[in-house]
Design a protein around this motif. Structure first.
Motif, short mmCIF file in Angstrom:
data_model
loop_
_atom_site.label_atom_id
_atom_site.label_comp_id
_atom_site.label_asym_id
_atom_site.label_seq_id
_atom_site.Cartn_x
_atom_site.Cartn_y
_atom_site.Cartn_z
N GLU A 212 0.84 -1.20 0.00
CA GLU A 212 0.00 0.00 0.00
C GLU A 212 0.87 1.26 0.00
N ARG A 213 1.95 1.20 0.74
CA ARG A 213 2.87 2.33 0.82
C ARG A 213 3.54 2.57 -0.55
N ILE A 214 3.93 1.46 -1.18
CA ILE A 214 4.59 1.58 -2.48
C ILE A 214 3.62 2.16 -3.51
N LEU A 215 2.40 1.66 -3.46
CA LEU A 215 1.40 2.13 -4.41
C LEU A 215 1.09 3.62 -4.20
N ARG A 216 1.00 4.00 -2.95
CA ARG A 216 0.69 5.39 -2.60
C ARG A 216 1.79 6.31 -3.14
N GLU A 217 3.02 5.89 -2.96
CA GLU A 217 4.15 6.70 -3.43
C GLU A 217 4.15 6.78 -4.95
N LEU A 218 3.88 5.63 -5.55
CA LEU A 218 3.87 5.58 -7.02
C LEU A 218 2.79 6.50 -7.57
N GLU A 219 1.62 6.41 -6.95
CA GLU A 219 0.49 7.22 -7.43
C GLU A 219 0.81 8.72 -7.30
N CYS A 220 1.38 9.10 -6.16
CA CYS A 220 1.71 10.52 -5.96
C CYS A 220 2.71 10.99 -7.01
N ILE A 323 -8.38 9.40 3.58
CA ILE A 323 -8.68 8.12 2.96
C ILE A 323 -7.83 7.09 3.67
N GLN A 324 -8.46 6.08 4.20
CA GLN A 324 -7.74 5.14 5.05
C GLN A 324 -6.66 4.38 4.28
N ALA A 325 -5.60 4.08 4.99
CA ALA A 325 -4.54 3.27 4.40
C ALA A 325 -5.09 1.88 4.11
N SER A 326 -4.29 1.09 3.46
CA SER A 326 -4.63 -0.27 3.08
C SER A 326 -5.78 -0.34 2.09
N ASP A 327 -6.08 0.79 1.44
CA ASP A 327 -7.09 0.77 0.40
C ASP A 327 -6.37 0.65 -0.95
N LEU A 328 -6.37 -0.58 -1.49
CA LEU A 328 -5.64 -0.81 -2.74
C LEU A 328 -6.57 -0.81 -3.95
N SER A 329 -7.81 -0.38 -3.71
CA SER A 329 -8.80 -0.47 -4.79
C SER A 329 -8.43 0.38 -6.00
N GLY A 330 -7.63 1.42 -5.75
CA GLY A 330 -7.29 2.30 -6.88
C GLY A 330 -6.14 1.77 -7.72
N ALA A 331 -5.57 0.63 -7.30
CA ALA A 331 -4.35 0.14 -7.96
C ALA A 331 -4.57 -0.12 -9.45
N ALA A 332 -5.67 -0.80 -9.75
CA ALA A 332 -5.91 -1.18 -11.13
C ALA A 332 -6.01 0.04 -12.02
N ALA A 333 -6.75 1.05 -11.52
CA ALA A 333 -6.92 2.28 -12.30
C ALA A 333 -5.58 2.98 -12.51
N LEU A 334 -4.79 2.99 -11.47
CA LEU A 334 -3.49 3.65 -11.56
C LEU A 334 -2.62 2.97 -12.61
N LEU A 335 -2.58 1.64 -12.56
CA LEU A 335 -1.73 0.92 -13.51
C LEU A 335 -2.22 1.13 -14.95
N ARG A 336 -3.55 1.19 -15.09
CA ARG A 336 -4.11 1.45 -16.43
C ARG A 336 -3.63 2.81 -16.93
N ASP A 337 -3.76 3.80 -16.05
CA ASP A 337 -3.37 5.16 -16.42
C ASP A 337 -1.87 5.23 -16.73
#
Ligand SMILES: Nc1ncnc2c1ncn2[C@@H]1O[C@H](COP(=O)(O)OP(=O)(O)OP(=O)(O)O)[C@@H](O)[C@H]1O
Length: 678
Positions: A212-220, A323-337
């Protein structure tokens, strides 16, 4: 009687043999020889004295052996002689104590002084050994660093083999709790001259790092980075549970190496760049949460600036809740983008040595910068030529120590796990995030307030500014949140913190009562300690008893009182400070205790401290130059409505209004009617 005499003579035989050997040794070394011996002693009393002498000779013989070594090695050293002389008196005392016969003393004395020389020699050897060990220790540390370097390189190459097919990975450039950062260049650019090869920072996340931390950093980095001083990302490579981010590399200065020597212009640039980055991040409703010097890449030569490390970043919803941590639901959208933007990602290029040199040259060529930089670092105040006496030096040390103690004071009777409680016991306690680095956490985090906002980052920017203005880094050193709140109280006063706590439905259980300090004078006291503590100042304000009167609240000499509302006759150190009053005004707004009243990054950028009109005229004290500007500029900022002094809790808060500085009064009134309650 004859039998007794026989016995005595038998006892003396080995001693006589020893003494003879000893005498021959003395002769060999050209030392004075004992002329009167005890060998002929026959009477009981004389036998006792002889035994004592023999005993001492036993000791002397040993000493002689050491002494010989000493003579060959250190004879020419005058320093030793002096020490030997001093020790003579010591050995005289020994001689007296053991009642050596007077005749033995001429022999024993030089020998004993030789013992002392041997001691000195051994001490020298020991210090040489320590020096050698220190060098070895440093070499070992370098080797260990080299090992870590190799370890990090190997770890990256083995855990993500693809990296070795694309990059030449050179060395480790940084590491944190969650990752190692390595320098890489593209293999396909190998044929280019060294200076033209683009450089990349490859951040290899520790496999233990939460996805979750990695994804958050990547998204930012993906959504906000590459612009407005926020680090961008070129690509992200994952292999099993290993992830690496590829970012443009930026060579930078360690804050620790530069913060004391930055000119006014550089401080301004640094803070402006930081606030630009924060304004950008905050527009996305994101709190960085880990704003601190090691997460800021700043190159003094090129003036480039990047905010990095979004590992703790948090996003707020439209209504301001986290937005609470451990929410990985946005991962798929992020990777698509990210897939869709693949081409765009490569836009953020690496930074070649050549590009860096060009940027530095361009910066140096800026004529305005040269003029302003020259004015920015100067001070009309000459440093003291007078040498402090021992007493004055001691007073200086004591002054500084008292100040440090006052700033770091924490009541030992407080329970560090229970120093703050909610005033609203009826309501279920909500989780309050504590993410961040000690020393940079704002009061609302330390007060366990759940509704945290982007003001968290603004406070951290204020702490960085505080270090720059005071030349004290880290400024807050607290080992725990409880101690951190104490330190904040020690600087801003307990009343201010308690008031804010009450506004946030919190009750502080810290019992310390402490008055607020004057930010400007605190900064100046640390930055210009030499002038504040100069012998001239001490002598000018010395009382009849030779001491200076101390302020009861800040415990500094009254003429250097740093209390916010000081009633003492103060030395003003006019013309000493390179920072204008605007700087301290901005500082106090960034470090506003109440998060709801704290200036935003956007507002801070419009503060007169950054105004282009704020120019320096060499030789004229800043305070004179900017008095008028300050009055005009600060009056504008004061238009913000203050919170009611009676604590009504957040339920009773008046609306907090923030207006762009340029707005006229009528526009403000119109804007006020449409401002929502916070
Ligand atoms: N793009 C870059 N260019 C040059 N150096 C970098 C870059 N990114 C990071 N570094 C270096 O690597 C260090 C660690 O990076 P970063 O803060 O991202 O890692 P971290 O593991 O999250 O660290 P921490 O645990 O301290 O938060 C930085 O302090 C910096 O010195």
């Amino acid at each position: 009687m004859d039998k007794k005499l026989q016995q005595q003579q038998q006892q003396q035989q080995p001693l006589q043999a020893k003494l003879a050997a000893f005498e021959s040794k003395l002769k060999q070394n050209n030392l004075p020889v004992l002329t009167t011996t005890t060998t002929t002693t026959t009477t009981g009393a004389a036998a006792g004295a002889g035994a004592a002498a023999a005993n001492s000779n036993k000791h002397v013989t040993k000493s002689t052996q050491h002494g010989n070594r000493q003579t060959t090695m250190k004879d020419s050293q005058g320093g030793h002689k002096e020490r030997g002389d001093k020790s003579t008196t010591k050995y005289e005392t020994l001689l007296n104590r053991y009642a050596l016969p007077v005749a033995a003393q001429p022999v024993v004395m030089p020998l004993l002084s030789q013992v002392q020389r041997v001691n000195n020699d051994l001490t020298d050897k020991l210090s040489r050994l320590t020096r050698r060990n220190n060098i070895k220790f440093r070499e070992l540390a370098a080797m260990q660093a080299q090992d870590k370097n190799t370890e990090a390189l190997l770890a990256l190459q083995t855990s993500i083999p693809e990296i070795s097919q694309i990059f030449d990975v050179h060395c480790r450039i940084g590491s944190g709790t969650f990752s190692s950062v390595l320098l890489g260049t593209l293999q396909r650019e190998r044929q280019l001259p060294e200076a033209q090869r683009r450089r990349f920072a490859i951040k290899h996340h520790n496999p233990t790092n939460h996805p979750e931390r990695i994804l958050r950093e990547l998204e930012c980095m993906f959504r906000m980075g590459g612009d407005h001083n926020v680090i961008g990302i070129n690509c992200c490579i994952r292999y099993n549970d290993n992830v690496a981010f590829v970012m443009p590399f930026m060579s930078h200065d360690r804050f620790h190496d530069v913060y004391r020597s930055l000119s006014l212009l550089e401080v301004k640039e640094y803070l402006r760049n930081l606030l630009v980055a924060l304004r950008h991040v905050h527009k996305f409703n994101v709190i960085h949460r880990d704003v601190k010097p090691s997460n800021i890449l700043y190159n003094r030569r090129t003036g480039k600036f990047l905010l990095c490390d979004f590992g703790l970043a948090q996003r707020l919803t439209e209504d301001g809740s986290l937005i609470q941590a451990s929410d990985l639901s946005g991962a798929a959208a992020l990777l698509r983008d990210m897939d869709a933007a693949q081409q765009q990602l490569y836009r953020h290029e690496g930074n070649s040595l050549q590009a860096e040199a060009e940027a530095a040259a361009l910066r140096q060529a800026d004529p305005e910068r040269r003029i302003r930089a020259a004015g920015g670092g100067t001070t009309a105040f000459e440093s003291s030529p007078m040498e402090p006496t021992k007493k004055e030096l001691a007073a200086q040390k004591a002054d500084t120590q008292r100040l440090i103690n006052r700033l770091r004071f924490i009541n030992v009777n407080v329970d560090p796990n229970n120093y703050v409680v909610s005033t609203n016991s009826g309501r279920k306690e909500m989780h309050a995030s504590r993410a961040g680095t000690p020393g940079y956490r704002p009061p609302e985090v330390l007060l366990r307030y759940p509704h945290q906002t982007t003001a968290v980052d603004v406070w951290a920017a204020g702490v960085i500014m505080l270090s720059m203005l005071s030349s004290l880094h880290p400024f807050f050193k607290a080992p725990s949140d409880c101690a951190a709140l104490s330190e904040i109280m020690n600087l801003f006063g307990d009343l201010q913190v308690r008031k804010t706590a009450f506004m946030l439905d919190r009750l502080v259980l810290l019992t310390q009562k402490v008055g607020a300090l004057d930010l400007k004078r605190v900064c100046m006291r640390f930055r210009y300690a030499a002038q504040f503590l100069s012998p001239e100042m001490q002598r000018r304000h010395r009382q009849a008893d030779g001491n200076s009167e101390l302020c009861r609240s800040c415990e500094q000499p009254t003429y250097n009182c740093i209390c916010k509302h000081s009633t003492h006759q103060l030395e003003t150190y006019e013309g000493l400070d390179i920072f204008p009053l605007h700087a301290y005004d901005l500082l106090s707004r960034l470090l506003e205790i109440n998060p709801q009243r704290r200036i935003t990054a956007e507002e801070a950028l419009r503060h007169p401290f950054f105004s282009e009109h704020h120019r320096l005229v060499a030789g004229v004290p800043f305070s004179h130059q900017h008095q008028q500007q300050q009055q005009a500029g600060i009056a504008q900022l004061r238009s913000r409505e203050s919170l009611p002094s009676t604590a009504g809790g957040s339920r009773g808060l008046k609306p907090y209004l923030s207006h762009p500085l340029g707005l006229s009064n009528s526009t403000r009134t119109a804007a006020a009617s449409s401002t929502t309650h916070v």
